[in-house]
Enzyme design. Sequence first.
Site, short mmCIF file in Angstrom:
data_model
loop_
_atom_site.label_atom_id
_atom_site.label_comp_id
_atom_site.label_asym_id
_atom_site.label_seq_id
_atom_site.Cartn_x
_atom_site.Cartn_y
_atom_site.Cartn_z
N HIS A 245 0.92 -1.02 -0.13
CA HIS A 245 0.16 0.02 0.02
C HIS A 245 0.95 1.10 0.12
O HIS A 245 2.03 1.26 0.56
CB HIS A 245 -1.01 0.10 1.27
CG HIS A 245 -2.15 0.92 1.22
ND1 HIS A 245 -2.02 2.26 1.41
CD2 HIS A 245 -3.22 0.69 0.50
CE1 HIS A 245 -3.34 2.65 1.05
NE2 HIS A 245 -4.10 1.91 0.63
N GLU A 308 -7.58 -5.38 -0.28
CA GLU A 308 -8.18 -6.17 -1.61
C GLU A 308 -8.09 -7.81 -1.23
O GLU A 308 -8.87 -8.38 -1.75
CB GLU A 308 -7.42 -6.03 -2.71
CG GLU A 308 -7.24 -4.44 -3.25
CD GLU A 308 -8.51 -3.88 -3.44
OE1 GLU A 308 -9.66 -4.44 -3.01
OE2 GLU A 308 -8.66 -2.78 -4.07
N1 COA Z 1 4.12 -7.47 -4.95
C1 COA Z 1 5.54 -7.19 -5.06
N2 COA Z 1 6.41 -6.18 -4.97
C2 COA Z 1 5.54 -5.19 -4.43
C3 COA Z 1 4.24 -5.20 -4.37
C4 COA Z 1 3.73 -6.17 -4.31
N3 COA Z 1 2.35 -6.40 -3.96
N4 COA Z 1 3.93 -4.06 -3.75
C5 COA Z 1 4.97 -3.02 -3.75
N5 COA Z 1 6.00 -4.04 -4.23
C6 COA Z 1 7.38 -3.51 -4.61
C7 COA Z 1 7.50 -2.78 -6.00
O1 COA Z 1 7.95 -3.75 -6.76
C8 COA Z 1 8.68 -1.93 -5.50
O2 COA Z 1 10.09 -2.86 -5.51
P1 COA Z 1 11.33 -2.06 -6.18
O3 COA Z 1 11.63 -0.89 -4.99
O4 COA Z 1 12.20 -3.22 -5.91
O5 COA Z 1 11.04 -1.75 -7.61
C9 COA Z 1 8.56 -1.44 -4.16
O6 COA Z 1 7.64 -2.43 -3.54
C10 COA Z 1 7.76 -0.11 -4.20
O7 COA Z 1 6.66 -0.20 -5.13
P2 COA Z 1 5.78 1.06 -5.61
O8 COA Z 1 4.81 0.68 -6.81
O9 COA Z 1 6.95 2.33 -5.60
O10 COA Z 1 4.99 1.40 -4.20
P3 COA Z 1 3.72 1.91 -3.97
O11 COA Z 1 3.69 2.51 -2.77
O12 COA Z 1 3.14 2.87 -5.02
O13 COA Z 1 2.69 0.78 -4.07
C11 COA Z 1 0.82 -0.56 -4.54
C12 COA Z 1 1.36 0.56 -3.48
C13 COA Z 1 -0.77 -0.88 -4.17
C14 COA Z 1 0.61 0.03 -6.03
C15 COA Z 1 1.59 -1.48 -4.69
O14 COA Z 1 1.81 -2.27 -3.02
C16 COA Z 1 1.06 -2.97 -5.30
O15 COA Z 1 1.05 -2.99 -6.86
N6 COA Z 1 0.22 -3.87 -4.76
C17 COA Z 1 -0.46 -4.75 -5.57
C18 COA Z 1 -1.72 -4.38 -6.20
C19 COA Z 1 -2.89 -4.15 -5.05
O16 COA Z 1 -2.83 -5.02 -4.22
N7 COA Z 1 -3.38 -3.25 -5.20
C20 COA Z 1 -4.64 -2.88 -4.40
C21 COA Z 1 -4.11 -1.50 -3.46
S1 COA Z 1 -5.46 -1.27 -2.29
#
Ligand code: COA
Length: 366
Positions: A245, A308
């Site tokens: 998140h 989720e």
């Molecule tokens: N699975 C694998 N890796 C994940 C991850 C996940 N669910 N969530 C974050 N990461 C990793 C990213 O790959 C990234 O790794 P890196 O630094 O080695 O490249 C790092 O964590 C940061 O990712 P980032 O996209 O900048 O973090 P964020 O704060 O924007 O992430 C989400 C938030 C929700 C977009 C992300 O956690 C995600 O994609 N989750 C899966 C989708 C999901 O469940 N969405 C519903 C949200 S309520």
Amino acid sequence: MANGLDDVVAADTVLSDVDGVGGHLTIRGHSLAELAGRWRYAQVVRLLFDGFFDDLPGDAEFENAIGKARVEVFDRVKPLLAQLAPLDIYSGMRAGMAILPDGDGLADALRLIAAPAVLTPALLRLGRGETPIAPDAKADHAGDMLRMLAGAASPALAKALDSYLVTVCDHGLNASTFATRVVASTQAGLTSAILAGLGALKGPLHGGAPGPVIEMLDAIEASGDATAWLSAEIAHGERIMGFGHRIYRVRDPRADALKAVVRQLGSRNEASSKEMGSRLAFAETVEQAALEVLRIAKPQRSIQTNVEFYTALLLEAVGFPKEAFSNVFAAGRVAGWIAHAREQQATGRLIRPQSRYVGPVPDLVA
Ligand code: COA
């Protein structure tokens, strides 16, 4: 400024606060734990709307008004349903909502609350070759959604869905709420603002994750080895749906609220509850494996279970197919979007940030 704007405060709000370090969600002065499973969805919608509409009726009348809005929306969209049914279920819902009047009043707001709840079951039924069921203005919102879907709704399932709608009703300045506020800041009508929210919610990084959670659980069950399956996904650069998140660095409190609801459903004395109980036990095993795989793969980041993961189990348990999970999320979140849109219209200025130009510059003609 961070790419993704996480260090930018773009609005003052009285609606909700997300404490990502403590793992708390506050909605208009109430903790999520106070509301989920205790307040009905209609009461929470009224709580969010309070102060943003002049003519807000009391609780009982408000619930009736939502019921009447369901009937009105059904009558408005009925002639269109056959055209919307071939679209994917989310696009069909969005197109049906786009025809609603674009005003700023309570009647507009109530139609928008009603619309996802009416359109989703109607489109699902048409997709299955069944006739849509008209809403019952006197029924409670969640119970009526399930009745329109399946012809009948058990009180336990209706209560579970109601708790879900409450749990996801608002959540700070997430992507869809921000999109909604941007449109509302132009003084466009509520339908225009809500359509922006709907667009943002659709993506798998926001509201589109729970469908893929079910696909993941099924694939892991078929593979027989959660850790190996999850590790292979990470090795291929995939994200594990239902984890991580932007704001929470600890467990998402909504995950626990929903898990408690699923657990309650699973402990009933029925054959279907047994099945639900074993699905939950399996999901818990997968959750633990995912947390461990993520801890090892991304040690620099605290990636925890988000809303989720248990949304997927709950919506599956109450009878929605996975392709409609984002619709049901929208049915809950629309309350927060409307309140944020009204707050933005009342207190905010036109949202108009700047971009930094990093492209080529034209040759200057002397
Ligand atoms: N699975 C694998 N890796 C994940 C991850 C996940 N669910 N969530 C974050 N990461 C990793 C990213 O790959 C990234 O790794 P890196 O630094 O080695 O490249 C790092 O964590 C940061 O990712 P980032 O996209 O900048 O973090 P964020 O704060 O924007 O992430 C989400 C938030 C929700 C977009 C992300 O956690 C995600 O994609 N989750 C899966 C989708 C999901 O469940 N969405 C519903 C949200 S309520």
